[in-house]
Design a protein around this motif. Structure first.
Motif, PDB file in Angstrom:
ATOM      1  N   LYS A 177      58.820  21.776   2.802  1.00  0.00           N
ATOM      2  CA  LYS A 177      58.302  21.287   2.109  1.00  0.00           C
ATOM      3  C   LYS A 177      57.891  22.480   1.365  1.00  0.00           C
ATOM      4  O   LYS A 177      57.575  22.448   0.460  1.00  0.00           O
ATOM      5  N   ALA A 191      59.200  13.132   5.587  1.00  0.00           N
ATOM      6  CA  ALA A 191      58.523  13.588   4.185  1.00  0.00           C
ATOM      7  C   ALA A 191      56.725  13.343   5.236  1.00  0.00           C
ATOM      8  O   ALA A 191      55.825  13.741   4.794  1.00  0.00           O
ATOM      9  N   ASP A 249      52.887  13.684   0.022  1.00  0.00           N
ATOM     10  CA  ASP A 249      53.896  13.215   0.535  1.00  0.00           C
ATOM     11  C   ASP A 249      54.868  12.613  -0.106  1.00  0.00           C
ATOM     12  O   ASP A 249      56.222  12.713  -0.042  1.00  0.00           O
ATOM     13  N   LYS A 265      56.839  14.732  -2.789  1.00  0.00           N
ATOM     14  CA  LYS A 265      58.032  14.792  -1.872  1.00  0.00           C
ATOM     15  C   LYS A 265      58.930  14.680  -1.437  1.00  0.00           C
ATOM     16  O   LYS A 265      60.054  14.993  -1.584  1.00  0.00           O
TER      17      LYS A 265
END
Length: 833
Positions: free
Chosen positions: A287, A348, A360, A363
Motif C-alpha cells: 500500500k 485491500a 481502503d 486503494k
C-alpha cells in the motif's frame, strides 16, 4: 523344398505352387481325353491346357530328382535306412531321443508304405513327402494367427491391472474381461450371441470351482462362439485380431491449466523433474508503494449509499457490496471480472477483517484502475456519477392493511414509526349486572356435570351443549353453533370448563340472544330436571335381575354367601360298570384305538366318534352331538384322551341316553370293528417289491444299500487340447457341400475319417458311429461343435490305439475333404440322346 506332384494330390499353377488340385491331376491325368475338359473346366483353367501340361512335366521332373537323391542305391525305391535321411531333412527327428529314433522311424515308414511291401515307391514317397510339407504349411499358417490371438488374450487379461498384458502372472481371463472382449470385438449382439450367451459360454468352458479360464479354455470358448454365430474359426479370429486389444471408453478430462507441468511450482515441479519455480511471497507493505488517494465528497456519498444498501453500516463495505458497486457502475468487462474484483478486495482489506473503510476503498480503486489500464481519476469520475445502488427486486402492490398505518392497532401501532396509543379491548362483562341464582338451578347444573362421569362444579362444552338441547333452548334462532360461541365467550381464558358463575353468564347471554328474560331462561333449565338418557334399555333377565337366584361366586359377591350351590359329581351314587358280561368289549376297544396309527390303549374324541358311527349307535335321539357331550362329561378337565375305565363309563352313559342296558350296548360295540372306506392302490412292483430297492430307499427299508453308481465317461479324462490347424480342418469339413460352420454331423464325421484314411480294422464305421453317439448324447444334440469334436478325436485315437497328437497330425496331412472322383463320360448322357 516344394511339395511333390503325385497321382492322388498334385499341385500346379502359373507360378508353380499357387493352385492346389485336391483331386487327381497328374501329367498322365492331364493327357487323359475323357477327364481333360472336366478337370480344367472345374478349375476354370480350360484355356491353359498347354501351360498346365508343361508345368506338370517340370514338377514331376523335380520330384523324380528329389526321389533319386534319397534313393542312394539306385534301386528305384526307398528303404528303411534311406528313410532316415528323408525324416532328418524334413525335421521330423528334431527333439526325439536317440534311443527312440529307431521306433519312430519304423512307425513313420509303416505310415508311408501303404502297400506293405517294405519299400517306398515313387508314388508312396511323393504322397508322404507332400503330406509332411502340407502339414508344415498349415502349422506355420495357423501358428501366426493363434499367436496373435494369444497376444490379444494376454492384453485383455492384463487390462485394468496397470501392469501390462500378462504381467505379474496375470495370464488368466475372468468373466468380466471375457464379457469386455466380446463387447469390444463386436462378437456380442442382440440376436445370435447375447450377453446371456456370453455368460453361458464362460460357465461352460471354465473348470468347476474356478473363476478364470486359461488360453486353452479361451480357444474352446471362441470355437463355441463360432458355432453359435454360424461362422468359421478363422473368420472369428480375424474379427478379434482387427480390434488390436481392449478399447478404452472412459471420459477424457478437459484441459486444466493447473495440471500443465509447465505451471508446476515448488515440490510439484521437483517431483516432476522440472526446475523448481519458487513462489515469491507478496510484499505486505504494497500500500505504501502506490500514491495516496483522498476520497472526494461525491465518492464518499456513493460509498455510503452502497454500504447502507440492504441495512448495512454507512462506513464499512463488504465484498459483495464491492462487487455490486462494480456491477452497477458497469466497471466489469472481459479483462476485469468478478474474480478479479474478489482478489482486489481480499488484497485491500486489512488482515483478519471482512470489511473495508473509505481509505481502503480508494486503494482498491487504484488497483482496479491498474487492472483495467485506465486512470484513477477517470475511474472515480465514473463511480461518482452513480445515483446509488440499483434495486432489481419486484415491487409489491399497494395493501391498505400494510401501507395505511392509521389502521394499525395493538403492538403493530406501538412498533410503527410515530407510534400511536395501543387500543385496549374492553371486557364484555363491563357494565352488565351479575346474573343471580335461581332455586334448583345449581342442582340441575351439577346433574349435567356428573352425567357421563364428570365432577361437580365443572361443565365442559359437550355437556353445556347437552344442557341446551335437553332443556329445549336450541331452536332455529339459537343454534348449537351459537351455544358453542357463548360457551367460549363465558369460560375463563385458558380454561376448558365452565364454573357455576360462568354457567349463569351463559344463561344471561342465551336470554339476550333469544329475546327473553334471564329468569325465564333459567326457569326452562330448571324445569328440564336434568340430563335425559336416550340409550336402549335392556329387557328384564331373570338370571341377572333376580339376585335371589345367584349362586357360587356371584352370590358371594352380592353378599349372600349362604346360597352357594355346591356342584356334585355325576358319578355319585352310580356303580362302576364292568365288562364281565361282555369280555369281547376290550378287544373291540383296542381295535378302534389302534386304527389309524393309535397306541391301542387310549381313546380320543375322534376315535370315539368313529366308534359310535361304525357300531351303529347313532339314531334320531342319539346323535353325534350327544356322543361329544358324553365324551366331554366323562373326560376330566384338560384331558384329551381317556382310558378303558372311562370308556366303560361312556358306554354306560350311552345306554342311559338311549334307554337301554349296558350289556346290550356293550355287545353291539363288541360285535363290530372299525371300517375302512379308503381306496386300495393296485400292486406296484417298484413300490411293493422291496427287493428291488437301491440306494437310500434300500437303506431306509432296512436292507443292504444297492447303490447304482452312474459315472460320466468324461470323468477322470483330461480335456483334449487344441492342436494348431485342426480348427481349419474342422471348418473345412463342416462347410463342405454347403454345411453349417461350427456344426459337424455324423455323416461329416464319417467322411472326415474316410478322407483322412483313419478307418481300419480297429476303428470301423460302426465304432465311429458309436463314438459320435457317445459324445453327441452327452452334448444333447445331433451335431457337435469344435469342443466336442476334440473329444471325438480323443476317443477315436483311443479306439485306434494311437496318440491324440498323432491322430491330429494324420488329419492335418490331408488338409481338408476330398472332392468326389469325376464320373467318366457316358455316351447316352453326353450326346443328349
Amino acid at each position: 523344398s516344394k511339395p511333390l506332384p503325385h497321382s492322388s494330390a498334385a499341385t500346379t499353377s502359373s507360378k508353380a505352387t499357387d493352385v492346389i488340385f485336391p483331386f487327381p491331376l497328374s501329367r498322365r491325368a492331364l493327357r487323359a481325353p475323357r477327364q481333360q475338359n472336366y478337370n480344367l473346366r472345374k478349375m476354370g483353367l480350360l484355356g491353359r491346357y498347354g501351360d498346365l501340361l508343361s508345368q506338370a512335366q517340370e514338377r514331376e521332373d523335380e520330384a523324380r530328382a528329389v526321389f533319386s537323391r534319397y534313393d542312394a542305391d539306385g534301386s528305384g525305391s526307398i528303404d528303411l535306412e534311406e528313410m532316415r535321411f528323408v525324416l532328418g531333412d524334413l525335421g521330423k527327428l528334431d527333439g526325439i531321443p536317440t534311443s527312440k529314433v529307431g521306433l519312430f522311424l519304423e512307425v513313420e515308414f509303416r505310415k508311408a508304405d501303404t502297400d506293405g511291401n517294405g519299400t517306398l515307391s515313387f508314388d508312396e514317397f511323393t504322397s508322404y513327402y507332400n503330406s509332411i510339407e502340407r502339414l508344415k504349411e498349415v502349422c506355420n499358417a495357423s501358428e501366426g494367427s493363434l499367436e496373435s490371438l494369444h497376444e490379444i488374450y494376454l492384453s485383455f487379461c492384463g487390462f485394468g491391472s496397470g501392469s501390462g498384458a500378462g504381467a505379474g502372472g496375470n495370464d488368466r481371463l475372468d468373466g468380466a474381461k471375457w464379457a469386455k472382449l466380446c463387447r469390444d470385438t463386436q462378437l456380442q449382439n442382440k440376436k445370435t450371441f447375447t450377453s446371456v450367451s456370453v455368460d453361458i459360454v464362460f460357465s461352460k468352458v471354465k473348470a468347476r470351482g474356478e473363476r478364470r479360464i486359461d488360453f486353452e479354455e479361451f480357444k474352446d470358448a471362441i470355437s463355441m462362439v463360432a458355432e453359435m454365430k454360424g461362422v468359421t474359426f478363422e473368420v472369428l479370429c480375424t474379427m478379434i485380431k482387427t480390434t488390436g486389444g481392449p478399447q478404452f471408453s472412459g471420459t477424457k478430462a478437459e484441459f486444466n491449466k493447473f495440471a500443465d507441468p509447465s505451471t508446476f511450482t515448488g515440490a510439484h515441479a521437483a517431483n516432476a523433474g522440472l526446475e523448481a519455480k519458487v513462489r515469491v511471497k507478496a510484499d505486505p507493505n504494497w500500500k505504501h508503494t502506490i500514491g495516496d488517494a483522498r476520497p472526494t465528497p461525491e465518492l464518499e456519498r456513493v460509498f455510503a449509499a452502497f454500504c447502507s444498501f440492504g441495512g448495512g453500516r454507512a462506513d464499512s463495505m463488504e465484498g459483495k457490496t464491492f462487487n455490486k458497486i462494480m456491477k452497477d457502475c458497469e466497471i466489469f468487462d472481459k479483462k476485469f471480472t468478478t474474480t478479479s474484483a474478489d482478489i482486489i478486495f481480499s488484497k485491500a482489506k486489512p488482515k483478519g477483517e471482512r470489511k473495508i473503510g473509505i481509505l481502503d476503498f480508494c486503494k482498491a480503486l487504484q488497483l482496479v484502475a491498474q487492472e483495467k489500464g485506465i486512470g484513477y481519476d477517470d475511474l472515480v469520475g465514473v463511480i461518482s456519477t452513480s445515483e446509488g445502488p440499483a434495486s432489481s427486486g419486484t415491487r409489491a402492490e399497494a395493501n391498505k392493511f400494510h401501507d395505511d398505518k392509521s389502521m394499525y392497532a395493538g403492538s403493530y401501532a406501538a412498533n410503527a414509526p410515530g407510534g400511536r396509543e395501543v387500543r385496549v379491548r374492553a371486557d364484555w362483562r363491563t357494565g352488565r349486572e351479575q346474573p343471580g341464582n335461581i332455586q334448583g338451578l345449581i342442582t340441575v347444573f351439577n346433574a349435567f356435570c356428573f352425567f357421563g362421569g364428570g365432577s361437580a362444579g365443572a361443565m365442559d362444552n359437550s355437556k353445556f351443549a347437552k344442557c341446551c338441547t335437553d332443556s329445549g333452548l336450541i331452536s332455529k334462532k339459537f343454534t348449537s353453533t351459537d351455544a358453542d360461541i357463548i360457551f367460549s365467550k363465558a369460560k375463563a381464558k385458558g380454561e376448558r370448563k365452565l364454573s357455576y358463575d360462568g354457567f349463569l353468564w351463559c344463561l344471561d347471554l342465551i336470554a339476550e340472544s333469544k329475546g327473553m328474560s334471564y329468569d325465564e331462561c333459567a326457569g326452562i333449565v330448571v324445569n328440564c330436571g336434568g340430563p335425559a338418557c336416550s340409550g336402549t334399555k335392556a329387557q328384564a333377565v331373570r338370571f341377572f335381575d333376580d339376585k335371589s337366584q345367584y349362586t357360587g361366586a356371584a352370590a358371594n359377591i352380592q353378599g349372600d354367601g349362604s346360597k352357594i350351590r355346591e356342584r356334585k359329581g355325576w358319578k355319585d351314587g352310580r356303580t362302576q360298570p364292568t365288562d364281565d358280561s361282555v369280555p369281547e368289549l376290550r378287544s373291540a376297544y383296542s381295535a378302534f384305538c389302534s386304527f389309524g396309527g393309535g397306541d391301542g390303549s387310549s381313546i380320543n374324541i375322534k376315535i370315539w366318534g368313529k366308534l359310535v358311527a361304525d357300531t351303529g349307535l347313532t339314531d334320531r335321539h342319539f346323535t353325534m352331538t350327544s356322543a361329544d357331550i358324553i365324551f366331554s362329561k366323562v373326560a376330566s378337565i384338560g384331558a384329551k384322551t381317556l382310558s378303558y375305565g372311562d370308556f366303560l363309563w361312556m358306554v354306560d352313559c350311552v345306554a342311559e341316553e338311549k334307554g337301554s342296558t349296558f350289556a346290550f350296548i356293550a355287545q353291539q360295540i363288541a360285535s363290530n370293528g372299525p371300517s375302512s372306506s379308503g381306496t386300495v392302490a393296485e400292486y406296484n412292483k417298484f413300490h411293493d417289491d422291496k427287493s428291488m430297492y437301491t440306494g437310500s430307499y434300500a437303506a431306509n427299508a432296512g436292507m443292504d444299500a444297492k447303490v447304482r453308481e452312474h459315472k460320466d465317461w468324461k470323468e477322470g479324462r483330461p480335456n483334449p487340447r487344441s492342436v494348431d490347424g485342426m480348427e481349419r480342418v474342422f471348418d473345412a469339413f463342416c462347410t463342405f457341400a454347403g454345411g453349417k460352420a461350427g456344426a459337424m454331423g455324423v455323416a461329416t464325421w464319417n467322411k472326415m475319417l474316410a478322407d483322412t484314411n483313419m478307418f481300419d480294422k480297429r476303428l470301423s464305421h460302426s465304432a465311429a458311429d458309436i463314438i459320435f453317439a457317445k459324445v453327441c448324447g452327452s452334448a444333447g444334440s445331433r451335431a457337435v461343435g469344435y469342443v466336442d469334436f476334440k473329444w471325438l478325436l480323443d476317443l477315436a485315437a483311443e479306439e485306434k490305439g494311437m496318440g491324440y497328437d498323432d491322430m491330429c497330425g494324420g488329419m492335418l496331412r490331408y488338409g481338408g475333404p476330398r472332392l468326389p472322383t469325376p464320373a467318366e463320360d457316358v455316351r447316352f448322357y453326353s450326346s443328349g440322346k
